[in-house]
Design a protein around this motif. Structure first.
Motif, mmCIF file in Angstrom:
data_model
loop_
_atom_site.group_PDB
_atom_site.id
_atom_site.type_symbol
_atom_site.label_atom_id
_atom_site.label_comp_id
_atom_site.label_asym_id
_atom_site.label_seq_id
_atom_site.Cartn_x
_atom_site.Cartn_y
_atom_site.Cartn_z
ATOM 1 N N ILE A 1 72.446 99.979 33.440
ATOM 2 C CA ILE A 1 72.234 100.899 32.329
ATOM 3 C C ILE A 1 73.426 101.847 32.319
ATOM 4 N N PRO A 2 74.304 101.753 31.328
ATOM 5 C CA PRO A 2 75.512 102.581 31.321
ATOM 6 C C PRO A 2 75.215 104.068 31.366
ATOM 7 N N LEU A 3 76.108 104.804 32.032
ATOM 8 C CA LEU A 3 76.010 106.256 32.114
ATOM 9 C C LEU A 3 76.885 106.897 31.046
ATOM 10 N N ASP A 4 76.357 107.905 30.392
ATOM 11 C CA ASP A 4 77.104 108.660 29.401
ATOM 12 C C ASP A 4 77.450 110.019 29.991
ATOM 13 N N ILE A 5 78.710 110.238 30.355
ATOM 14 C CA ILE A 5 79.101 111.518 30.959
ATOM 15 C C ILE A 5 80.117 112.247 30.094
ATOM 16 N N ALA B 1 65.359 105.594 36.716
ATOM 17 C CA ALA B 1 64.403 104.689 37.372
ATOM 18 C C ALA B 1 64.869 103.241 37.276
ATOM 19 N N GLY B 2 65.441 102.872 36.139
ATOM 20 C CA GLY B 2 65.962 101.520 35.998
ATOM 21 C C GLY B 2 67.154 101.269 36.902
ATOM 22 N N ARG B 3 68.065 102.226 36.990
ATOM 23 C CA ARG B 3 69.233 102.070 37.874
ATOM 24 C C ARG B 3 68.814 101.965 39.331
ATOM 25 N N MET B 4 67.747 102.690 39.710
ATOM 26 C CA MET B 4 67.236 102.606 41.079
ATOM 27 C C MET B 4 66.839 101.173 41.441
ATOM 28 N N GLN B 5 66.434 100.417 40.429
ATOM 29 C CA GLN B 5 65.983 99.045 40.650
ATOM 30 C C GLN B 5 67.069 98.005 40.389
ATOM 31 N N LEU C 1 56.716 114.497 29.871
ATOM 32 C CA LEU C 1 57.773 114.759 28.897
ATOM 33 C C LEU C 1 57.526 113.927 27.647
ATOM 34 N N PRO C 2 57.779 114.483 26.457
ATOM 35 C CA PRO C 2 57.657 113.690 25.230
ATOM 36 C C PRO C 2 58.609 112.495 25.276
ATOM 37 N N SER C 3 58.166 111.365 24.781
ATOM 38 C CA SER C 3 58.973 110.151 24.874
ATOM 39 C C SER C 3 60.307 110.278 24.146
ATOM 40 N N GLU C 4 60.364 111.129 23.106
ATOM 41 C CA GLU C 4 61.607 111.290 22.356
ATOM 42 C C GLU C 4 62.577 112.265 23.014
ATOM 43 N N SER C 5 62.150 112.911 24.094
ATOM 44 C CA SER C 5 63.002 113.871 24.787
ATOM 45 C C SER C 5 64.208 113.162 25.402
ATOM 46 N N PRO C 6 65.428 113.701 25.207
ATOM 47 C CA PRO C 6 66.610 113.106 25.853
ATOM 48 C C PRO C 6 66.473 113.033 27.373
ATOM 49 N N ALA C 7 65.853 114.046 27.971
ATOM 50 C CA ALA C 7 65.670 114.021 29.422
ATOM 51 C C ALA C 7 64.709 112.911 29.829
ATOM 52 N N ALA C 8 63.635 112.711 29.066
ATOM 53 C CA ALA C 8 62.683 111.646 29.378
ATOM 54 C C ALA C 8 63.377 110.288 29.363
ATOM 55 N N LYS C 9 64.250 110.079 28.385
ATOM 56 C CA LYS C 9 64.981 108.812 28.293
ATOM 57 C C LYS C 9 65.910 108.631 29.490
ATOM 58 N N GLU C 10 66.550 109.723 29.923
ATOM 59 C CA GLU C 10 67.457 109.608 31.067
ATOM 60 C C GLU C 10 66.692 109.397 32.366
ATOM 61 N N PHE C 11 65.506 109.985 32.504
ATOM 62 C CA PHE C 11 64.708 109.715 33.703
ATOM 63 C C PHE C 11 64.315 108.235 33.760
ATOM 64 N N GLN D 1 78.408 109.139 44.394
ATOM 65 C CA GLN D 1 78.301 108.350 43.171
ATOM 66 C C GLN D 1 77.190 108.871 42.274
ATOM 67 N N LEU D 2 77.482 108.943 40.984
ATOM 68 C CA LEU D 2 76.529 109.461 39.999
ATOM 69 C C LEU D 2 75.517 108.385 39.613
ATOM 70 N N ILE D 3 74.225 108.789 39.517
ATOM 71 C CA ILE D 3 73.192 107.876 39.034
ATOM 72 C C ILE D 3 72.470 108.422 37.804
ATOM 73 N N GLY D 4 72.637 109.719 37.512
ATOM 74 C CA GLY D 4 71.956 110.289 36.354
ATOM 75 C C GLY D 4 72.564 111.602 35.924
ATOM 76 N N ALA D 5 72.562 111.845 34.601
ATOM 77 C CA ALA D 5 73.089 113.088 34.027
ATOM 78 C C ALA D 5 72.058 113.624 33.050
ATOM 79 N N LEU D 6 71.427 114.737 33.401
ATOM 80 C CA LEU D 6 70.291 115.271 32.644
ATOM 81 C C LEU D 6 70.700 116.493 31.824
ATOM 82 N N PRO D 7 70.393 116.488 30.539
ATOM 83 C CA PRO D 7 70.774 117.619 29.692
ATOM 84 C C PRO D 7 69.886 118.838 29.925
ATOM 85 N N GLU D 8 70.431 120.005 29.646
ATOM 86 C CA GLU D 8 69.636 121.239 29.632
ATOM 87 C C GLU D 8 68.657 121.136 28.467
#
Length: 245
Positions: free
Chosen positions: A240-244, A232-236, A218-228, A197-204
């Protein structure tokens, strides 16, 4: 007691350590405020001290603790940019590998002080992986969207299940910005191939590699920072919907 999470990828180069560091940073961020300790298992080839901006304060390591050369508190170092995130570096001796019982006792003691223990496993499927597997209660499996990584991740997923880890989640890392650059049809193909099962999808994102090399957040505006943060929220248990796409 802490959640003890193993982060693995099977093969090297999938971004396992990067996922370990920035997932831990997201958990420990003001948004979630969790107490997090990273345990580095890659003896002889450690790098978390650089990624966490704390190489100048790293003196003792896990080997010193397990061989009774120092107390655990002396080998625990605070992240250079997030004081609530701590780590214990791997030994510099590449021949060192902890015994499962010793690592289990260490984790049990540390669990009283942290919400999450995140074990950054070495690449491959050697003794370090086996020992880490024996103490974890859940796992993140990191894969990139390419056939080799996907096949290796599927093999590791089977080993995790055989080792008693029922809670394994997939993180797909380094997803190209343009779908045409991806050597598989889509992310669903990765999920199907790995069977987890997928929990995260991180962009290059070049900024991720740059920040890790410099020991910066990571800068707060970074797409990867937002996905991390999303991971973390999904772990708890947060929805939080996944965009694949």
């Amino acid at each position: 007691m802490s959640h003890i999470k193993l982060v693995t990828s099977g093969k090297g180069g999938a971004g396992k350590s990067t996922v370990s560091v920035y997932t831990a940073a997201a958990l420990a961020s003001p948004q979630y405020g969790k107490r997090v300790l990273l345990l580095e298992m890659d003896a002889g080839l450690r790098g978390l001290d650089i990624m966490l901006g704390a190489s100048d304060r790293t003196v003792f390591d896990m080997g010193d603790v397990l061989e009774s050369r120092c107390e655990p508190i002396k080998a625990i170092v605070a992240c250079g940019y997030l004081r609530s995130l701590h780590f214990m570096p791997a030994p510099t001796d590449r021949g060192f590998c902890p015994k499962a019982d010793d690592l289990r006792r260490l984790c049990k003691g540390l669990s009283e002080y942290y919400d999450y223990l995140i074990i950054d496993t070495p690449a491959g499927l050697g003794v370090g992986f086996d020992v880490s597997l024996s103490v974890a209660d859940s796992a993140f499996l990191v894969a990139t969207p390419d056939p080799i990584s996907m096949r290796d991740a599927a093999s590791v997923a089977g080993l995790l299940f055989e080792g008693g880890i029922d809670d394994t989640k997939l993180i797909i890392n380094r997803i190209p910005q343009r779908p045409a650059q991806m050597p598989v049809e889509n992310l669903d193909a990765v999920i199907d191939a790995v069977g987890v099962q997928l929990i995260g999808a991180l962009p290059e994102e070049r900024e991720v590699a740059r920040c890790a090399a410099l020991g910066h957040p990571l800068p707060s505006e970074s797409p990867a920072a937002k996905e991390f943060l999303n991971i973390a929220g999904r772990m708890q248990g947060l929805y939080i919907p996944l965009d694949i796409r």
